[in-house]
Design an enzyme around this catalytic site. Structure first.
Site, PDB file in Angstrom:
ATOM      1  N   CYS A 134       1.173 -35.836   1.051  1.00 12.82           N
ATOM      2  CA  CYS A 134       0.465 -35.200   0.020  1.00 12.82           C
ATOM      3  C   CYS A 134      -1.009 -35.827  -0.432  1.00 12.82           C
ATOM      4  O   CYS A 134      -0.998 -36.491  -1.353  1.00 12.82           O
ATOM      5  CB  CYS A 134       1.641 -35.377  -1.260  1.00 12.82           C
ATOM      6  N   TYR A 152     -12.071 -44.294   7.771  1.00 10.57           N
ATOM      7  CA  TYR A 152     -13.650 -44.706   8.441  1.00 10.57           C
ATOM      8  C   TYR A 152     -14.327 -43.290   8.620  1.00 10.57           C
ATOM      9  O   TYR A 152     -15.295 -43.217   9.343  1.00 10.57           O
ATOM     10  CB  TYR A 152     -13.598 -45.532   9.708  1.00 10.57           C
TER      11      TYR A 152
END
Ligand code: PLP
Length: 425
Positions: free
Chosen positions: A353, A327
């Protein structure tokens, strides 16, 4: 009052130093304050005192058994969104008679489980769900108590942050279809039409849209009453926001103020238009019960000075706390020990990653490698949204009570993560 404060330059949760907690339990670790939890619940319970009201904690915000147990002992009910959450309530000793079941996709098995434990109410979100529940209840020789989740469509222009109460989302029954849907429900033999509910969004700082939604629900209760469909409860959902200490944020409305306004409107309506008849009022708070009760404690692995940015690489990541990645949430970061280094501007990132693996951006922090940091206001939608991405075990969780620290969830070990897997023969 915050239960997280510096004592002699070291951040404490209640009476326990976060340095000592990191030494004993490792990092990353979620650290919750019992006193903060009880005081947040008390804000609701006190405002409801002497009234026919029930606070059903929305446990998707944080479903650790120890948290559920503490709240159950204060008389809390629970708002669940899956069969798994019901089993957690039972495991924690919660009362299924105070459970309401929300969500747009309840399966037959979940309905059966909830009916077998006689939960308080199903918050139904569609006509197909009404029919499914009617059939399942009939096959068990039971009657299911239901409420319809009505989408009050409160004006987005004035309240643009509302995410779930508008026409264009998957939740609830459209306001204009609500009467018809109630008529359908009232004719189904294995349903007991009991209430009405809404949940218009989350992290609401202003209660005006909630009160607007309340007016719309009351309108429907009046219209239903005129047709002989009497409702016994009104469920306002959750949604009250908390202070993430973003400089741009206005302060959220205090819980007591909001509940006072809800009860004042309901009292006036009951006296003027509802012939003084009783109605039970239910709240489903999640974030405002647990959000500020917890921090995520993490350790700095490396400081990396890039061409354009400095990175503070910590051992917590988006799999532990997804809110920033999901968000773009702003959450406050602070060093556990004050004044150990000169301040510089950093992006705080995890080892995963993905470029989306960040916890905070453009923060001025006085940190060195090996230092401890906390991410504040991490008690809601933190651990419950954690994943095992990158085969990272989920964090440990502890609850501090005074100067006692209780481990309430062990850190997951790598072998836990693949224990259910097998290779093909
Ligand atoms: C998530 C949810 C809540 C809790 O919302 P908060 O913003 O955390 O208070 C309550 N009711 C329903 C139906 C929900 O989906």
């Amino acid at each position: 009052m915050s239960q997280f404060s510096y004592k002699d330059g070291v951040l404490h949760a209640e009476g326990a130093s976060l340095t000592a907690i990191a030494e004993q339990f490792g990092t990353p670790t979620y650290v919750y304050s019992k006193a903060a939890l009880l005081s947040n619940f008390a804000a609701y319970a006190d405002a409801c005192a002497g009234r026919d009201a029930l606070v059903c904690y929305a446990m998707k915000a944080n479903s650790n058994l120890a948290i559920l147990d503490l709240l159950a002992r204060q008389g809390a009910g629970f708002d669940i969104v899956s069969g798994g959450e019901l089993l957690r309530v039972l495991a924690a000793g919660g009362d299924p008679g105070k459970v309401i079941f929300s969500g747009v996709g309840k399966s037959v098995d979940e309905m059966r489980l909830a009916l077998s434990h006689d939960i308080l109410c199903f918050n139904v979100e569609s006509i197909p769900e009404l029919h499914r529940l009617n059939e399942v209840a009939g096959s068990m020789g039971k009657k299911a108590r239901i409420s319809l989740r009505v989408n009050p469509n409160v004006d987005a222009k004035t309240h643009p942050y509302i995410a779930t109460g508008l026409k264009a989302n998957k939740f609830g029954v459209a306001f204009d279809d609500a009467l018809d849907t109630y008529r359908t429900a009232a004719k189904l033999p294995h349903l007991d039409v009991s209430g009405i509910d809404c949940h218009i969004g989350s992290q609401l700082l202003d209660d005006a849209p909630l009160l607007e939604a309340l007016d719309r629900l009351i309108e429907l209760i009046d219209q239903l009453g005129a047709e002989g469909i009497e409702l016994h409860h009104l469920d306002m959902g959750g949604g009250i926001g908390i202070d993430y200490r973003d400089a741009d944020d206005a302060a959220p409305v205090p819980v007591g103020t909001y509940l006072g306004r809800v009860f004042a409107r309901i009292d006036a309506w009951r006296a003027e238009r509802h012939n003084g008849k009783p109605i039970k009022v239910i709240f489903e708070p999640g974030r405002s019960i647990v959000g500020d009760t917890g921090v995520l404690l993490t350790k700095v692995e490396f400081l990396k000075h890039g061409e354009e940015k400095n990175f503070c690489i910590v051992d917590a990541a988006m799999n532990d706390m997804a809110r920033p990645a999901l968000y773009q949430a702003w959450m406050d970061m602070q060093p556990v020990v004050q004044g150990s280094a000169a301040a510089a501007e950093f992006d705080v990132v995890g080892p995963i990653c993905e470029s989306g693996d960040w916890l905070a951006r453009d923060r001025s922090l006085a940190v060195a490698a090996g230092d401890l940091l906390v991410m504040h206001t991490a008690g809601a939608y933190g651990m419950t949204m954690a994943s095992n991405y990158n085969t990272r075990g989920r964090a440990a969780e502890v609850i501090v009570d005074g100067d006692t620290v209780h481990l309430v969830r062990q850190r997951e070990k790598p072998e836990d993560l693949y224990a259910l897997e097998s290779v093909i023969k």
